[in-house]
Design a protein around this motif. Sequence first.
Motif, PDB file in Angstrom:
ATOM      1  N   PRO A 190       0.785  -1.242   0.000  1.00 52.54           N
ATOM      2  CA  PRO A 190       0.000   0.000   0.000  1.00 52.54           C
ATOM      3  C   PRO A 190       0.815   1.290   0.000  1.00 52.54           C
ATOM      4  CG  PRO A 190      -0.163  -1.119   2.128  1.00 52.54           C
ATOM      5  CD  PRO A 190       0.525  -2.066   1.204  1.00 52.54           C
ATOM      6  N   HIS A 191       2.104   1.228   0.396  1.00 52.56           N
ATOM      7  CA  HIS A 191       2.918   2.442   0.475  1.00 52.56           C
ATOM      8  C   HIS A 191       3.916   2.565  -0.685  1.00 52.56           C
ATOM      9  CE1 HIS A 191       1.387   3.247   4.502  1.00 52.56           C
ATOM     10  NE2 HIS A 191       1.600   1.975   4.782  1.00 52.56           N
ATOM     11  N   VAL A 192       3.865   1.633  -1.635  1.00 52.25           N
ATOM     12  CA  VAL A 192       4.891   1.578  -2.682  1.00 52.25           C
ATOM     13  C   VAL A 192       4.292   1.914  -4.051  1.00 52.25           C
ATOM     14  CG1 VAL A 192       6.549   0.078  -3.868  1.00 52.25           C
ATOM     15  CG2 VAL A 192       6.241  -0.110  -1.381  1.00 52.25           C
ATOM     16  N   PHE A 193       4.990   2.794  -4.796  1.00 55.32           N
ATOM     17  CA  PHE A 193       4.582   3.073  -6.165  1.00 55.32           C
ATOM     18  C   PHE A 193       5.815   3.223  -7.056  1.00 55.32           C
ATOM     19  CE2 PHE A 193       4.909   7.327  -4.249  1.00 55.32           C
ATOM     20  CZ  PHE A 193       5.556   8.075  -5.237  1.00 55.32           C
ATOM     21  N   ALA A 194       5.592   3.128  -8.372  1.00 54.99           N
ATOM     22  CA  ALA A 194       6.677   3.272  -9.347  1.00 54.99           C
ATOM     23  C   ALA A 194       6.401   4.484 -10.225  1.00 54.99           C
ATOM     24  CB  ALA A 194       6.782   2.015 -10.208  1.00 54.99           C
ATOM     25  N   SER A 195       7.478   5.071 -10.747  1.00 56.18           N
ATOM     26  CA  SER A 195       7.345   6.211 -11.660  1.00 56.18           C
ATOM     27  C   SER A 195       8.322   6.033 -12.815  1.00 56.18           C
ATOM     28  CB  SER A 195       7.640   7.524 -10.933  1.00 56.18           C
ATOM     29  OG  SER A 195       8.984   7.532 -10.452  1.00 56.18           O
ATOM     30  N   CYS A 196       7.989   6.637 -13.957  1.00 54.19           N
ATOM     31  CA  CYS A 196       8.925   6.643 -15.087  1.00 54.19           C
ATOM     32  C   CYS A 196       9.024   8.055 -15.623  1.00 54.19           C
ATOM     33  CB  CYS A 196       8.492   5.661 -16.176  1.00 54.19           C
ATOM     34  SG  CYS A 196       6.953   6.097 -17.005  1.00 54.19           S
ATOM     35  N   SER A 197      10.116   8.321 -16.351  1.00 53.75           N
ATOM     36  CA  SER A 197      10.413   9.711 -16.689  1.00 53.75           C
ATOM     37  C   SER A 197      11.068   9.866 -18.054  1.00 53.75           C
ATOM     38  CB  SER A 197      11.340  10.286 -15.601  1.00 53.75           C
ATOM     39  OG  SER A 197      11.882  11.529 -15.976  1.00 53.75           O
ATOM     40  N   VAL A 198      11.021  11.099 -18.540  1.00 58.43           N
ATOM     41  CA  VAL A 198      11.721  11.489 -19.765  1.00 58.43           C
ATOM     42  C   VAL A 198      13.236  11.300 -19.604  1.00 58.43           C
ATOM     43  CG1 VAL A 198      12.286  13.549 -21.158  1.00 58.43           C
ATOM     44  CG2 VAL A 198       9.910  13.049 -20.583  1.00 58.43           C
ATOM     45  N   ASP A 199      13.724  11.242 -18.362  1.00 54.91           N
ATOM     46  CA  ASP A 199      15.168  11.051 -18.135  1.00 54.91           C
ATOM     47  C   ASP A 199      15.621   9.609 -18.402  1.00 54.91           C
ATOM     48  OD1 ASP A 199      14.441   9.551 -15.890  1.00 54.91           O
ATOM     49  OD2 ASP A 199      14.948  11.114 -14.445  1.00 54.91           O
ATOM     50  N   GLY A 200      14.688   8.736 -18.850  1.00 55.53           N
ATOM     51  CA  GLY A 200      15.040   7.362 -19.215  1.00 55.53           C
ATOM     52  C   GLY A 200      15.044   6.380 -18.061  1.00 55.53           C
ATOM     53  N   SER A 201      14.652   6.853 -16.868  1.00 61.76           N
ATOM     54  CA  SER A 201      14.731   5.977 -15.694  1.00 61.76           C
ATOM     55  C   SER A 201      13.354   5.607 -15.151  1.00 61.76           C
ATOM     56  CB  SER A 201      15.547   6.650 -14.583  1.00 61.76           C
ATOM     57  OG  SER A 201      14.797   7.699 -13.984  1.00 61.76           O
ATOM     58  N   ILE A 202      13.361   4.551 -14.327  1.00 58.54           N
ATOM     59  CA  ILE A 202      12.201   4.149 -13.535  1.00 58.54           C
ATOM     60  C   ILE A 202      12.632   4.214 -12.073  1.00 58.54           C
ATOM     61  CG2 ILE A 202      10.737   2.189 -12.887  1.00 58.54           C
ATOM     62  CD1 ILE A 202      10.752   1.316 -15.802  1.00 58.54           C
ATOM     63  N   ALA A 203      11.751   4.722 -11.222  1.00 57.83           N
ATOM     64  CA  ALA A 203      12.046   4.794  -9.785  1.00 57.83           C
ATOM     65  C   ALA A 203      10.959   4.060  -9.009  1.00 57.83           C
ATOM     66  CB  ALA A 203      12.132   6.245  -9.317  1.00 57.83           C
ATOM     67  N   ILE A 204      11.363   3.414  -7.917  1.00 58.74           N
ATOM     68  CA  ILE A 204      10.428   2.768  -6.992  1.00 58.74           C
ATOM     69  C   ILE A 204      10.461   3.571  -5.690  1.00 58.74           C
ATOM     70  CG2 ILE A 204       9.748   0.609  -5.876  1.00 58.74           C
ATOM     71  CD1 ILE A 204       9.932   0.263  -8.884  1.00 58.74           C
ATOM     72  N   TRP A 205       9.284   3.925  -5.180  1.00 54.45           N
ATOM     73  CA  TRP A 205       9.171   4.783  -4.001  1.00 54.45           C
ATOM     74  C   TRP A 205       8.420   4.074  -2.891  1.00 54.45           C
ATOM     75  CZ3 TRP A 205      10.852   9.990  -5.025  1.00 54.45           C
ATOM     76  CH2 TRP A 205      11.055  10.271  -6.381  1.00 54.45           C
ATOM     77  N   ASP A 206       8.812   4.388  -1.643  1.00 53.87           N
ATOM     78  CA  ASP A 206       8.065   3.938  -0.472  1.00 53.87           C
ATOM     79  C   ASP A 206       7.717   5.195   0.320  1.00 53.87           C
ATOM     80  OD1 ASP A 206       7.254   3.028   2.082  1.00 53.87           O
ATOM     81  OD2 ASP A 206       8.403   1.181   1.842  1.00 53.87           O
ATOM     82  N   THR A 207       6.423   5.505   0.434  1.00 56.50           N
ATOM     83  CA  THR A 207       6.006   6.773   1.052  1.00 56.50           C
ATOM     84  C   THR A 207       6.409   6.874   2.521  1.00 56.50           C
ATOM     85  OG1 THR A 207       3.829   5.838   1.590  1.00 56.50           O
ATOM     86  CG2 THR A 207       4.037   6.996  -0.505  1.00 56.50           C
ATOM     87  N   ARG A 208       6.780   5.736   3.139  1.00 55.07           N
ATOM     88  CA  ARG A 208       7.200   5.763   4.549  1.00 55.07           C
ATOM     89  C   ARG A 208       8.661   6.144   4.706  1.00 55.07           C
ATOM     90  NH1 ARG A 208       5.353  -0.371   5.235  1.00 55.07           N
ATOM     91  NH2 ARG A 208       6.605  -0.317   3.334  1.00 55.07           N
ATOM     92  N   LEU A 209       9.417   6.138   3.588  1.00 51.73           N
ATOM     93  CA  LEU A 209      10.866   6.344   3.667  1.00 51.73           C
ATOM     94  C   LEU A 209      11.322   7.721   3.191  1.00 51.73           C
ATOM     95  CD1 LEU A 209      12.029   2.862   2.288  1.00 51.73           C
ATOM     96  CD2 LEU A 209      11.695   3.552   4.673  1.00 51.73           C
ATOM     97  N   GLY A 210      10.458   8.722   3.266  1.00 51.69           N
ATOM     98  CA  GLY A 210      10.866  10.057   2.861  1.00 51.69           C
ATOM     99  C   GLY A 210      10.554  10.336   1.398  1.00 51.69           C
ATOM    100  N   LYS A 211      11.147  11.406   0.872  1.00 51.63           N
ATOM    101  CA  LYS A 211      10.773  11.924  -0.448  1.00 51.63           C
ATOM    102  C   LYS A 211      11.741  11.543  -1.558  1.00 51.63           C
ATOM    103  CE  LYS A 211       7.308  14.160   1.364  1.00 51.63           C
ATOM    104  NZ  LYS A 211       5.919  13.843   1.055  1.00 51.63           N
ATOM    105  N   SER A 212      12.667  10.612  -1.277  1.00 57.76           N
ATOM    106  CA  SER A 212      13.603  10.143  -2.300  1.00 57.76           C
ATOM    107  C   SER A 212      13.271   8.705  -2.675  1.00 57.76           C
ATOM    108  CB  SER A 212      15.046  10.212  -1.786  1.00 57.76           C
ATOM    109  OG  SER A 212      15.378  11.545  -1.487  1.00 57.76           O
ATOM    110  N   PRO A 213      13.638   8.283  -3.891  1.00 55.42           N
ATOM    111  CA  PRO A 213      13.296   6.920  -4.311  1.00 55.42           C
ATOM    112  C   PRO A 213      14.015   5.853  -3.484  1.00 55.42           C
ATOM    113  CG  PRO A 213      14.204   8.203  -6.155  1.00 55.42           C
ATOM    114  CD  PRO A 213      14.321   9.037  -4.933  1.00 55.42           C
ATOM    115  N   ALA A 214      13.313   4.739  -3.263  1.00 57.35           N
ATOM    116  CA  ALA A 214      13.933   3.591  -2.599  1.00 57.35           C
ATOM    117  C   ALA A 214      14.879   2.893  -3.569  1.00 57.35           C
ATOM    118  CB  ALA A 214      12.860   2.627  -2.115  1.00 57.35           C
TER     119      ALA A 214
END
Length: 316
Positions: free
Chosen positions: A130-154
């Motif tokens: 429930p706290h994890v999401f993924a994002s993709c970007s024009v910069d060519g990367s994919i990031a995985i995030w955990d909303t409990r771990l702050g504002k930077s990608p896990a």
Amino acid sequence: LRKVTHEGCVNRIRSMPQNPDICAAWADTGYVQVWDLSSHLKALAESETEGVQGAAAVFNQDPLWKYKHKDEGYAIDWSPLVPGRLVSGDCKNYIYLWEPTSASTWNIDNNPFVGHTASVEDLQWSPTEPHVFASCSVDGSIAIWDTRLGKSPAASFKAHNADVNVISWNRLASCMLASGSDDGTISIRDLRLLKEGDSVVAHFEYHKHPITSIEWSPHEASSLAVSSSDNQLTIWDLSLEKDEEEEAEFKAQTKEQVNAPEDLPPQLLFIHQGQKDLKELHWHAQIPGMIVSTAADGFNVLMPSNIQSTLPSDVA
């Protein structure tokens, strides 16, 4: 048909899985707005028996909630696990978390998630965390995030050699993440292999133009559908492999020389053509194998002939 006035161009729209009457829409004005469309859906359902309606009625309605980003965007996704939880990402590379405070109000953290160096193109919540999401970007990367771990990608990794336009998280096999790029390539990753470096389990270079939409089947864990600016919608089945013996037997039976292109991937199951400037596709939630696609010249509802349907045999 009923229409609701919307200020600005609609970049993308998503309905809440747990309550499809509630929709969130990205506008080119920089606003993300949440709408309650229940009255319109109810009116449409009740009008089915009254025959063909006249010109579509247009309604002015205030959104339930809205939030202004610093720029417009396209990335938006509702949580499949927490009703009302939403993430939205913009062209300035900021991602914001919406937490529901009631059925019709939200609290948006003004402190964004920042990890990409260019526009955030798509967002996908994990189907199991429930706290994890993924994002993709024009910069060519994919990031995985955990909303409990702050504002930077896990975790963050280079995914394609061009813009990553779209991603899809497999709801039946939650370790699998698919992505589509501006260079026409499609990649499938097993997130369990991220720590080992190379998590790519499949990579296809069939399409020659940007990938505009990608989605795993909700009924078949190994199947996904893809649309591209090359005016093709393709369906892939990762469980398929080239079988030389089967091909030879088929040729002998048909007494025909079947010459499939050598570079055609065996996982390519079906190609749908005939639409111009394909933008988005979705699998039908109830009918296995059915897909709805949108393009510049309208909607298509299609049922590929070589996908085994589980519909009752008496349905035409």
